[in-house]
Design a protein around this motif. Structure first.
Motif, PDB file in Angstrom:
ATOM      1  N   THR A  44      -0.189  -9.173  -3.384  1.00 47.40           N
ATOM      2  CA  THR A  44      -1.391  -8.405  -3.705  1.00 47.40           C
ATOM      3  C   THR A  44      -1.028  -6.959  -4.004  1.00 47.40           C
ATOM      4  O   THR A  44       0.119  -6.542  -3.810  1.00 47.40           O
ATOM      5  CB  THR A  44      -2.377  -8.433  -2.517  1.00 47.40           C
ATOM      6  N   THR A  45      -2.031  -6.198  -4.424  1.00 50.21           N
ATOM      7  CA  THR A  45      -1.807  -4.768  -4.628  1.00 50.21           C
ATOM      8  C   THR A  45      -1.447  -4.096  -3.300  1.00 50.21           C
ATOM      9  O   THR A  45      -0.679  -3.134  -3.291  1.00 50.21           O
ATOM     10  CB  THR A  45      -3.042  -4.097  -5.245  1.00 50.21           C
ATOM     11  N   SER A  46      -1.954  -4.600  -2.193  1.00 50.78           N
ATOM     12  CA  SER A  46      -1.584  -4.061  -0.875  1.00 50.78           C
ATOM     13  C   SER A  46      -0.098  -4.281  -0.603  1.00 50.78           C
ATOM     14  O   SER A  46       0.585  -3.398  -0.069  1.00 50.78           O
ATOM     15  CB  SER A  46      -2.401  -4.711   0.237  1.00 50.78           C
ATOM     16  N   ASP A  47       0.408  -5.467  -0.956  1.00 50.05           N
ATOM     17  CA  ASP A  47       1.830  -5.767  -0.772  1.00 50.05           C
ATOM     18  C   ASP A  47       2.697  -4.837  -1.619  1.00 50.05           C
ATOM     19  O   ASP A  47       3.713  -4.318  -1.144  1.00 50.05           O
ATOM     20  CB  ASP A  47       2.128  -7.224  -1.147  1.00 50.05           C
ATOM     21  N   ILE A  48       2.303  -4.626  -2.871  1.00 53.68           N
ATOM     22  CA  ILE A  48       3.054  -3.732  -3.760  1.00 53.68           C
ATOM     23  C   ILE A  48       3.024  -2.307  -3.208  1.00 53.68           C
ATOM     24  O   ILE A  48       4.048  -1.617  -3.188  1.00 53.68           O
ATOM     25  CB  ILE A  48       2.487  -3.767  -5.195  1.00 53.68           C
ATOM     26  N   LEU A  49       1.876  -1.878  -2.746  1.00 50.32           N
ATOM     27  CA  LEU A  49       1.743  -0.530  -2.198  1.00 50.32           C
ATOM     28  C   LEU A  49       2.706  -0.321  -1.030  1.00 50.32           C
ATOM     29  O   LEU A  49       3.339   0.734  -0.912  1.00 50.32           O
ATOM     30  CB  LEU A  49       0.290  -0.289  -1.769  1.00 50.32           C
ATOM     31  N   ARG A  50       2.855  -1.328  -0.180  1.00 48.70           N
ATOM     32  CA  ARG A  50       3.784  -1.227   0.953  1.00 48.70           C
ATOM     33  C   ARG A  50       5.242  -1.127   0.499  1.00 48.70           C
ATOM     34  O   ARG A  50       6.087  -0.626   1.235  1.00 48.70           O
ATOM     35  CB  ARG A  50       3.616  -2.421   1.895  1.00 48.70           C
ATOM     36  N   ASP A  69      -5.005 -12.546 -10.244  1.00 44.87           N
ATOM     37  CA  ASP A  69      -6.036 -12.925  -9.272  1.00 44.87           C
ATOM     38  C   ASP A  69      -5.518 -13.006  -7.847  1.00 44.87           C
ATOM     39  O   ASP A  69      -6.197 -13.509  -6.967  1.00 44.87           O
ATOM     40  CB  ASP A  69      -6.720 -14.231  -9.682  1.00 44.87           C
ATOM     41  N   SER A  70      -4.321 -12.476  -7.583  1.00 48.37           N
ATOM     42  CA  SER A  70      -3.767 -12.527  -6.224  1.00 48.37           C
ATOM     43  C   SER A  70      -4.651 -11.791  -5.218  1.00 48.37           C
ATOM     44  O   SER A  70      -4.835 -12.263  -4.093  1.00 48.37           O
ATOM     45  CB  SER A  70      -2.354 -11.946  -6.186  1.00 48.37           C
ATOM     46  N   ASP A  71      -5.183 -10.634  -5.593  1.00 48.19           N
ATOM     47  CA  ASP A  71      -6.057  -9.902  -4.677  1.00 48.19           C
ATOM     48  C   ASP A  71      -7.273 -10.735  -4.307  1.00 48.19           C
ATOM     49  O   ASP A  71      -7.641 -10.826  -3.139  1.00 48.19           O
ATOM     50  CB  ASP A  71      -6.502  -8.565  -5.275  1.00 48.19           C
ATOM     51  N   GLN A  72      -7.892 -11.355  -5.305  1.00 46.56           N
ATOM     52  CA  GLN A  72      -9.062 -12.192  -5.031  1.00 46.56           C
ATOM     53  C   GLN A  72      -8.674 -13.383  -4.169  1.00 46.56           C
ATOM     54  O   GLN A  72      -9.391 -13.728  -3.230  1.00 46.56           O
ATOM     55  CB  GLN A  72      -9.689 -12.690  -6.336  1.00 46.56           C
ATOM     56  N   LYS A  73      -7.557 -14.018  -4.478  1.00 50.99           N
ATOM     57  CA  LYS A  73      -7.103 -15.179  -3.699  1.00 50.99           C
ATOM     58  C   LYS A  73      -6.891 -14.829  -2.232  1.00 50.99           C
ATOM     59  O   LYS A  73      -7.153 -15.634  -1.348  1.00 50.99           O
ATOM     60  CB  LYS A  73      -5.790 -15.735  -4.254  1.00 50.99           C
ATOM     61  N   GLN A  74      -6.397 -13.612  -1.994  1.00 49.07           N
ATOM     62  CA  GLN A  74      -6.097 -13.189  -0.624  1.00 49.07           C
ATOM     63  C   GLN A  74      -7.284 -12.491   0.048  1.00 49.07           C
ATOM     64  O   GLN A  74      -7.165 -12.006   1.172  1.00 49.07           O
ATOM     65  CB  GLN A  74      -4.875 -12.260  -0.622  1.00 49.07           C
ATOM     66  N   GLY A  75      -8.421 -12.432  -0.637  1.00 45.02           N
ATOM     67  CA  GLY A  75      -9.637 -11.901  -0.038  1.00 45.02           C
ATOM     68  C   GLY A  75      -9.782 -10.389  -0.056  1.00 45.02           C
ATOM     69  O   GLY A  75     -10.624  -9.847   0.672  1.00 45.02           O
ATOM     70  N   LEU A  76      -8.995  -9.678  -0.873  1.00 44.80           N
ATOM     71  CA  LEU A  76      -9.159  -8.230  -0.961  1.00 44.80           C
ATOM     72  C   LEU A  76     -10.442  -7.915  -1.713  1.00 44.80           C
ATOM     73  O   LEU A  76     -10.775  -8.559  -2.703  1.00 44.80           O
ATOM     74  CB  LEU A  76      -7.982  -7.586  -1.694  1.00 44.80           C
ATOM     75  N   GLU A  77     -11.146  -6.930  -1.234  1.00 43.51           N
ATOM     76  CA  GLU A  77     -12.375  -6.490  -1.894  1.00 43.51           C
ATOM     77  C   GLU A  77     -12.028  -5.637  -3.114  1.00 43.51           C
ATOM     78  O   GLU A  77     -10.950  -5.056  -3.197  1.00 43.51           O
ATOM     79  CB  GLU A  77     -13.232  -5.671  -0.922  1.00 43.51           C
ATOM     80  N   ASN A  79     -13.055  -2.702  -4.049  1.00 42.99           N
ATOM     81  CA  ASN A  79     -12.741  -1.300  -3.755  1.00 42.99           C
ATOM     82  C   ASN A  79     -11.331  -1.128  -3.209  1.00 42.99           C
ATOM     83  O   ASN A  79     -10.665  -0.129  -3.494  1.00 42.99           O
ATOM     84  CB  ASN A  79     -13.766  -0.699  -2.793  1.00 42.99           C
ATOM     85  N   GLU A  80     -10.867  -2.090  -2.409  1.00 45.14           N
ATOM     86  CA  GLU A  80      -9.504  -2.016  -1.884  1.00 45.14           C
ATOM     87  C   GLU A  80      -8.486  -2.171  -3.016  1.00 45.14           C
ATOM     88  O   GLU A  80      -7.496  -1.450  -3.071  1.00 45.14           O
ATOM     89  CB  GLU A  80      -9.269  -3.070  -0.805  1.00 45.14           C
ATOM     90  N   SER A  81      -8.753  -3.107  -3.934  1.00 48.16           N
ATOM     91  CA  SER A  81      -7.868  -3.280  -5.086  1.00 48.16           C
ATOM     92  C   SER A  81      -7.816  -2.003  -5.912  1.00 48.16           C
ATOM     93  O   SER A  81      -6.739  -1.542  -6.306  1.00 48.16           O
ATOM     94  CB  SER A  81      -8.351  -4.436  -5.974  1.00 48.16           C
ATOM     95  N   ARG A  82      -8.985  -1.424  -6.168  1.00 48.91           N
ATOM     96  CA  ARG A  82      -9.060  -0.176  -6.955  1.00 48.91           C
ATOM     97  C   ARG A  82      -8.269   0.939  -6.269  1.00 48.91           C
ATOM     98  O   ARG A  82      -7.481   1.643  -6.904  1.00 48.91           O
ATOM     99  CB  ARG A  82     -10.511   0.254  -7.134  1.00 48.91           C
ATOM    100  N   THR A  83      -8.469   1.104  -4.967  1.00 48.04           N
ATOM    101  CA  THR A  83      -7.772   2.142  -4.209  1.00 48.04           C
ATOM    102  C   THR A  83      -6.264   1.926  -4.248  1.00 48.04           C
ATOM    103  O   THR A  83      -5.491   2.873  -4.429  1.00 48.04           O
ATOM    104  CB  THR A  83      -8.283   2.163  -2.756  1.00 48.04           C
TER     105      THR A  83
END
Length: 159
Positions: A44-50, A69-77, A79-83
């Motif tokens: 997800t974008t969270s994983d990349i950010l880390r 669609d990884s963010d959607q698959k993993q349940g990220l909202e 706004n979290e994806s945008r941030t």
């Protein structure tokens, strides 16, 4: 960053987006660029950010951020994806101010995860706000047949 597109109704296609294809083009033209594909499947974008400290430890002339669609698959909202995407852009430009950012919208149009339109719109809005290059892959058949050529055509004008 990116590696795989999965399109509903189609077999998963392991298309290099854009790393392998672009690497071959750049090598064939003997251009002085290195390509690093740092995304793993389903990250997800969270994983990349880390991982940004590791990513930014490599010389960076251009960053492709492929949003599927990884963010959607993993349940990220949304706004979290945008941030997360904005933070990735900000960190990249802070470390490498001349880095060219290319946002690629590879979010499938037909998804079992719900309406992808807000996510697709978000990626385009971030490209406009940040004045980055933007590529939208609009259909599963397009993704499976011409994604690399579309990315390369856009990239040539940025090199």
């Amino acid at each position: 960053v990116g590696q795989e597109i999965n399109s509903p109704g189609h077999e998963a296609a392991s298309l290099p987006i854009p790393s392998q294809f672009v690497r071959e083009k750049i090598d064939s033209l003997q251009l002085p660029y290195n390509i690093h594909d740092v995304k793993e499947k389903d990250e997800t974008t969270s994983d990349i950010l880390r991982k940004m400290d590791v990513i930014l430890s490599m010389p960076l002339d251009m960053l492709f951020l492929v949003y599927g669609d990884s963010d959607q698959k993993q349940g990220l909202e949304l706004n979290e994806s945008r941030t997360n995407i904005q933070a990735i852009i900000d960190m990249s430009l802070s470390r490498y101010p001349k880095c060219v950012i290319v946002l690629v919208n590879a979010c499938p149009l037909d998804t079992e995860l719900g309406n992808p339109e807000p996510f697709q719109t978000m990626v385009k809005e971030l490209a406009i706000i940040n004045r980055t290059a933007f590529i939208s892959l609009s259909s599963p058949s397009q993704q499976l047949t011409s994604v690399n050529h579309q990315i390369w055509e856009r990239l040539k004008s940025l090199l």
